[in-house]
Structure formats: C-alpha cells, structure tokens
Design a protein around this motif. Structure first.
Motif, PDB file in Angstrom:
ATOM      1  N   LEU A 285      -2.907   5.201   3.295  1.00 32.06           N
ATOM      2  CA  LEU A 285      -2.710   5.523   4.718  1.00 32.06           C
ATOM      3  C   LEU A 285      -1.285   5.990   4.976  1.00 32.06           C
ATOM      4  N   ALA A 286      -0.315   5.340   4.319  1.00 34.33           N
ATOM      5  CA  ALA A 286       1.077   5.746   4.493  1.00 34.33           C
ATOM      6  C   ALA A 286       1.291   7.153   3.969  1.00 34.33           C
ATOM      7  N   PHE A 287       0.662   7.470   2.820  1.00 31.50           N
ATOM      8  CA  PHE A 287       0.779   8.811   2.256  1.00 31.50           C
ATOM      9  C   PHE A 287       0.183   9.860   3.178  1.00 31.50           C
ATOM     10  N   SER A 288      -0.893   9.516   3.860  1.00 31.65           N
ATOM     11  CA  SER A 288      -1.580  10.493   4.716  1.00 31.65           C
ATOM     12  C   SER A 288      -0.816  10.803   5.994  1.00 31.65           C
TER      13      SER A 288
ATOM     14  N   ALA B 252      -7.201  11.298   1.465  1.00 34.49           N
ATOM     15  CA  ALA B 252      -6.716   9.928   1.270  1.00 34.49           C
ATOM     16  C   ALA B 252      -6.920   9.092   2.524  1.00 34.49           C
ATOM     17  N   SER B 253      -6.650   9.695   3.675  1.00 37.39           N
ATOM     18  CA  SER B 253      -6.825   8.968   4.932  1.00 37.39           C
ATOM     19  C   SER B 253      -8.281   8.582   5.148  1.00 37.39           C
ATOM     20  N   GLY B 254      -9.190   9.539   4.902  1.00 38.01           N
ATOM     21  CA  GLY B 254     -10.617   9.247   5.077  1.00 38.01           C
ATOM     22  C   GLY B 254     -11.092   8.145   4.153  1.00 38.01           C
ATOM     23  N   ALA B 255     -10.652   8.227   2.865  1.00 33.57           N
ATOM     24  CA  ALA B 255     -11.065   7.197   1.902  1.00 33.57           C
ATOM     25  C   ALA B 255     -10.510   5.831   2.293  1.00 33.57           C
ATOM     26  N   ALA B 256      -9.254   5.807   2.744  1.00 30.13           N
ATOM     27  CA  ALA B 256      -8.631   4.536   3.123  1.00 30.13           C
ATOM     28  C   ALA B 256      -9.352   3.904   4.296  1.00 30.13           C
ATOM     29  N   HIS B 257      -9.699   4.696   5.300  1.00 29.40           N
ATOM     30  CA  HIS B 257     -10.404   4.146   6.464  1.00 29.40           C
ATOM     31  C   HIS B 257     -11.792   3.643   6.084  1.00 29.40           C
ATOM     32  N   GLU B 258     -12.456   4.363   5.175  1.00 29.74           N
ATOM     33  CA  GLU B 258     -13.785   3.927   4.745  1.00 29.74           C
ATOM     34  C   GLU B 258     -13.720   2.618   3.968  1.00 29.74           C
ATOM     35  N   LEU B 259     -12.632   2.406   3.236  1.00 36.94           N
ATOM     36  CA  LEU B 259     -12.487   1.190   2.441  1.00 36.94           C
ATOM     37  C   LEU B 259     -12.014  -0.002   3.264  1.00 36.94           C
ATOM     38  N   ASN B 260     -11.320   0.280   4.344  1.00 37.47           N
ATOM     39  CA  ASN B 260     -10.713  -0.786   5.130  1.00 37.47           C
ATOM     40  C   ASN B 260     -11.742  -1.793   5.644  1.00 37.47           C
ATOM     41  N   ASN B 261     -12.829  -1.291   6.205  1.00 41.51           N
ATOM     42  CA  ASN B 261     -13.831  -2.192   6.804  1.00 41.51           C
ATOM     43  C   ASN B 261     -14.484  -3.117   5.784  1.00 41.51           C
ATOM     44  N   PRO B 262     -15.036  -2.589   4.668  1.00 36.18           N
ATOM     45  CA  PRO B 262     -15.628  -3.519   3.694  1.00 36.18           C
ATOM     46  C   PRO B 262     -14.605  -4.469   3.084  1.00 36.18           C
TER      47      PRO B 262
ATOM     48  N   GLU C 183      -9.688 -15.653  -6.642  1.00 36.53           N
ATOM     49  CA  GLU C 183      -9.696 -14.360  -7.349  1.00 36.53           C
ATOM     50  C   GLU C 183     -10.107 -13.236  -6.406  1.00 36.53           C
ATOM     51  N   ILE C 184     -11.106 -13.516  -5.560  1.00 27.69           N
ATOM     52  CA  ILE C 184     -11.549 -12.519  -4.582  1.00 27.69           C
ATOM     53  C   ILE C 184     -10.396 -12.150  -3.654  1.00 27.69           C
ATOM     54  N   MET C 185      -9.666 -13.170  -3.186  1.00 30.61           N
ATOM     55  CA  MET C 185      -8.561 -12.917  -2.264  1.00 30.61           C
ATOM     56  C   MET C 185      -7.443 -12.134  -2.954  1.00 30.61           C
ATOM     57  N   LYS C 186      -7.138 -12.514  -4.194  1.00 34.16           N
ATOM     58  CA  LYS C 186      -6.038 -11.853  -4.905  1.00 34.16           C
ATOM     59  C   LYS C 186      -6.328 -10.365  -5.089  1.00 34.16           C
ATOM     60  N   HIS C 187      -7.522 -10.045  -5.591  1.00 36.08           N
ATOM     61  CA  HIS C 187      -7.852  -8.644  -5.844  1.00 36.08           C
ATOM     62  C   HIS C 187      -8.154  -7.895  -4.546  1.00 36.08           C
TER      63      HIS C 187
ATOM     64  N   SER D 227      -6.180  -3.975  -0.614  1.00 39.50           N
ATOM     65  CA  SER D 227      -5.647  -3.676   0.718  1.00 39.50           C
ATOM     66  C   SER D 227      -4.291  -2.990   0.631  1.00 39.50           C
ATOM     67  N   SER D 228      -3.468  -3.422  -0.345  1.00 37.79           N
ATOM     68  CA  SER D 228      -2.160  -2.781  -0.533  1.00 37.79           C
ATOM     69  C   SER D 228      -2.327  -1.314  -0.920  1.00 37.79           C
ATOM     70  N   ILE D 229      -3.331  -1.036  -1.777  1.00 36.81           N
ATOM     71  CA  ILE D 229      -3.593   0.347  -2.169  1.00 36.81           C
ATOM     72  C   ILE D 229      -4.050   1.169  -0.971  1.00 36.81           C
TER      73      ILE D 229
END
Length: 246
Positions: free
Chosen positions: A193-196, A140-150, A177-181, A186-188
């Motif tokens: 990250l919190a779970f990890s 989960a931590s790895g996936a979250a960090h990979e998603l954070n940048n894009p 719409e882009i900002m909302k989603h 980002s919340s996910i």
C-alpha cells in the motif's frame, strides 16, 4: 550566376578533388561552420574536418559517394578548428571539370535537431517508465486491498483462540503461529500500500536498516521459493538518510 548561388548558400558548400580529397572550393557558410578562413580550407583535405575516430565511417561514405552509390551521408560528425564537434547531413554530387572528377559537398548542421530528438526520446522513456510504475502501483494497491480483509479475519480468529481460556496449549501454540505469520503478511500488505501511494513525495530521516527490511519483506518469500537465502547485515550506528521512504 552560379558563383553567387555558391557563395550565398545558407548551407556549407565544399568542392573537393575526388582523387586527392583536397578542397579546391569553399563558401563562407562552411568557413563559418568550421571556424577556418576559406584560404585555410583550400590547403586542407577531407580527413581533416572529421574526428579521427569517425574517419573509417567518413571514408566509407566518401567512397560510396564517389562511386555514385549514394548522395547523402546523414549525421556525420564534423570537427571545427577549435576542436569542438557538430553533426551535419552531408549530401554530395559528382562534378566533372577539366576532365577531372570533383565532389560538391553540401553540409547542413543538424546538431540542434539531434539534441531535440534525444531529449524527446529521453522524455518518452521517462514517461514510459512512469506509466509502467503507475501500472505496478495500481496492481499492488488492488492486491493489498484484496488481501487486507481476509488477513483481518485470520488475525481476529487467532486473537479469539488466544483469548479463550479453554484453549489448550497446543491450540494456543498454533494460534501464536497464525498470529506471527498473519502479522508478517500484514506488514507486506502495508508495504504494498505504501508503494502504491506514488503521490507521497515527502522526504524525511529514515534508518537504512528499516528501509532494507521493508524491501526484504516484499522479496524474501520469492527468493526463498527458489532456494535463495538473503543474509542482510546493516550496522545499527549508520547515520539517518533523507529519503522518501514510500
């Protein structure tokens, strides 16, 4: 000589008539294990020293031993005089006396061994669960960090479009719409990250509704993909709960 060996044996020894199942001999060790005197045991039958619910198992083992098919019945439940139960490995040998068949049963208390085995199994299961959780947390931590940048790039471009005075109403609508989603994504990521962060064990007051929403952020999309809609209804006036929100 053999009487001394019988009387002084560390394991409990019982001599039973193979036909009547009545005890005709008992050493002091088995009397102490069961809480009876030896005189009391010599008035009892095999079925009286085992819990009623285990009698079918005991009877089957006894018959197999009487036929000479086996000599060991492992971990049989044995009933003491006070109603408590212990477990024993019972090994049996056939003996002919005065033309009648008898069985000599040797009882070895294995209750402590079973307890330690169960504790070891439970500890191994806890360690296995902890290891699996750690693996999931690392993923989960790895996936979250990979998603954070894009995600950061996407949100930045959305803000640029909204800040641009030349953006058309349609373009601004798309940017919103882009900002909302993007913020939802980002919340996910934050939740992942919190779970990890498994090392965080602090307990603090938390709103139950917020905890539920945090979990739903992680699972709602997967359920929606299967056509399942989650309708959560948590009262606003619930008391705070003490928990590790991570």
């Amino acid at each position: 000589h053999f009487r001394v060996l019988f009387e002084d044996a560390v394991d409990g020894l019982l001599l039973a008539d193979a036909a009547t199942r009545v005890f005709v001999g008992a050493n002091q060790a088995i009397a102490s294990m069961l809480g009876y005197t030896r005189d009391e045991l010599l008035t009892m039958r095999v079925t009286q020293i085992h819990p009623p619910e285990s009698l079918p198992e005991v009877a089957a083992s006894f018959e197999a031993m009487a036929r000479g098919e086996t000599q060991l019945a492992p971990e049989l439940p044995v009933l003491r005089k006070d109603g408590s139960v212990f477990f024993a490995d019972v090994s049996t040998r056939q003996l002919m006396m005065h033309g009648r068949p008898y069985l000599v049963g040797q009882f070895r208390d294995v209750t402590e061994r079973l307890r330690m085995t169960e504790e070891t199994r439970a500890a191994d299961a806890r360690a296995s669960r902890a290891q699996k959780l750690q693996g999931i947390a690392t993923l989960a931590s790895g996936a979250a960090h990979e998603l954070n940048n894009p995600l950061g790039v996407i949100l930045n471009y959305g803000e640029l479009i909204l800040d641009d005075e030349e953006s058309t109403p349609t373009l601004r609508s798309f940017a919103n719409e882009i900002m909302k989603h993007g913020e939802r994504a980002s919340s996910i990521v934050y939740a992942l990250l919190a779970f990890s962060r498994q090392e965080q064990k602090e307990f603090a007051p938390a709103q139950l509704g917020a905890l539920v929403e945090g979990v739903l952020l992680l699972v709602r999309a997967a359920f929606n993909a299967d056509g399942i809609v989650i309708d959560s209804r948590v009262a606003d006036d619930l008391p705070l709960v003490m928990c590790n929100g991570q």
